[in-house]
Write a protein that holds these residues in place. Structure first.
Motif, PDB file in Angstrom:
ATOM      1  N   GLU A  96     -19.038  42.767  -4.933  1.00  0.00           N
ATOM      2  CA  GLU A  96     -20.245  43.534  -4.646  1.00  0.00           C
ATOM      3  C   GLU A  96     -20.507  43.501  -2.995  1.00  0.00           C
ATOM      4  O   GLU A  96     -20.727  44.786  -2.613  1.00  0.00           O
ATOM      5  N   SER A  97     -20.981  42.035  -2.921  1.00  0.00           N
ATOM      6  CA  SER A  97     -20.536  41.890  -1.422  1.00  0.00           C
ATOM      7  C   SER A  97     -19.444  42.596  -0.273  1.00  0.00           C
ATOM      8  O   SER A  97     -20.340  42.881   1.166  1.00  0.00           O
ATOM      9  N   ALA A  98     -18.930  42.550  -0.672  1.00  0.00           N
ATOM     10  CA  ALA A  98     -17.901  43.412   0.446  1.00  0.00           C
ATOM     11  C   ALA A  98     -17.870  44.999   0.888  1.00  0.00           C
ATOM     12  O   ALA A  98     -17.683  45.403   1.449  1.00  0.00           O
ATOM     13  N   ALA A 145     -28.925  36.402  -4.302  1.00  0.00           N
ATOM     14  CA  ALA A 145     -27.999  37.292  -3.706  1.00  0.00           C
ATOM     15  C   ALA A 145     -26.701  37.422  -2.794  1.00  0.00           C
ATOM     16  O   ALA A 145     -26.243  38.393  -3.010  1.00  0.00           O
ATOM     17  N   GLU A 146     -26.819  36.446  -1.933  1.00  0.00           N
ATOM     18  CA  GLU A 146     -25.441  36.429  -1.355  1.00  0.00           C
ATOM     19  C   GLU A 146     -24.607  35.201  -2.459  1.00  0.00           C
ATOM     20  O   GLU A 146     -23.224  36.124  -2.244  1.00  0.00           O
ATOM     21  N   SER A 147     -24.687  34.677  -3.576  1.00  0.00           N
ATOM     22  CA  SER A 147     -23.428  34.093  -3.726  1.00  0.00           C
ATOM     23  C   SER A 147     -23.612  35.218  -4.941  1.00  0.00           C
ATOM     24  O   SER A 147     -22.475  34.607  -5.786  1.00  0.00           O
ATOM     25  N   ALA A 148     -23.909  35.990  -5.711  1.00  0.00           N
ATOM     26  CA  ALA A 148     -23.955  37.170  -6.439  1.00  0.00           C
ATOM     27  C   ALA A 148     -22.194  37.328  -7.163  1.00  0.00           C
ATOM     28  O   ALA A 148     -22.060  36.704  -7.897  1.00  0.00           O
ATOM     29  N   GLU A 159     -18.614  47.019   3.216  1.00  0.00           N
ATOM     30  CA  GLU A 159     -17.955  47.998   4.175  1.00  0.00           C
ATOM     31  C   GLU A 159     -19.113  49.281   3.963  1.00  0.00           C
ATOM     32  O   GLU A 159     -18.827  49.986   4.976  1.00  0.00           O
ATOM     33  N   ILE A 160     -19.822  49.387   2.866  1.00  0.00           N
ATOM     34  CA  ILE A 160     -20.515  50.905   3.578  1.00  0.00           C
ATOM     35  C   ILE A 160     -21.901  50.289   4.684  1.00  0.00           C
ATOM     36  O   ILE A 160     -22.072  51.635   5.600  1.00  0.00           O
ATOM     37  N   VAL A 161     -22.071  49.458   5.344  1.00  0.00           N
ATOM     38  CA  VAL A 161     -22.855  49.337   6.126  1.00  0.00           C
ATOM     39  C   VAL A 161     -22.300  49.237   7.566  1.00  0.00           C
ATOM     40  O   VAL A 161     -22.269  49.809   7.978  1.00  0.00           O
TER      41      VAL A 161
END
Length: 140
Positions: free
Chosen positions: A33-35, A26-29, A39-41
């Motif tokens: 997308e992680s960025a 999930a972290e390395s997907a 940003e939303i969080v």
């Protein structure tokens, strides 16, 4: 006991290993997308401050409006109490019951009201039978 202990240890190791693998994927997907998620969080981490809330309500009634409403309610309560005090006291409850029962029984009853439960069920059954689609017409 040894077999059960080994089985339990193996199941626990698989469960922990599966969770670690799922978190790693999930972290390395996708870095983009992680960025975007980060940003939303970060945009929603700021909570409203007390200074942001209005100091006073904007549409609250004035003191005179509240006073007039209370006076109106008190006047209504006094009028209602006067009406209740003017009602005659019921000393003979059984006589009142007999009188009311006689007046109700003197009224004519509708024929629909006199139908029994069985008659209503038969009527509903008849309506359902009539509502069925006709048998299909055989084609040659």
């Amino acid at each position: 006991m040894k077999k059960t202990g080994l089985l339990m240890a193996g199941a626990a190791l698989l469960a922990v290993g599966g969770c670690r693998t799922a978190l790693d994927t999930a972290e390395s997907a996708d870095p983009a997308e992680s960025a975007r998620i980060a940003e939303i969080v970060n945009a929603n981490r700021v909570y409203p401050r007390w200074e942001d809330f209005p100091k006073r309500g904007t549409d609250v009634p004035t003191v005179d409006q509240v006073r007039s409403e209370v006076a109106g309610l008190r006047a209504d309560a006094a009028a209602l109490q006067g009406q209740v005090a003017g009602m005659p006291a019921i000393d003979d409850v059984a006589g009142l019951e007999t009188d009311v029962r006689a007046r109700v029984e003197a009224l004519p009853i509708s024929p629909d009201t006199q139908r029994t439960r069985e008659q209503l069920d038969a009527f509903a059954r008849d309506l359902r039978e009539r509502a069925r689609a006709p048998a299909p017409i055989p084609r040659r």
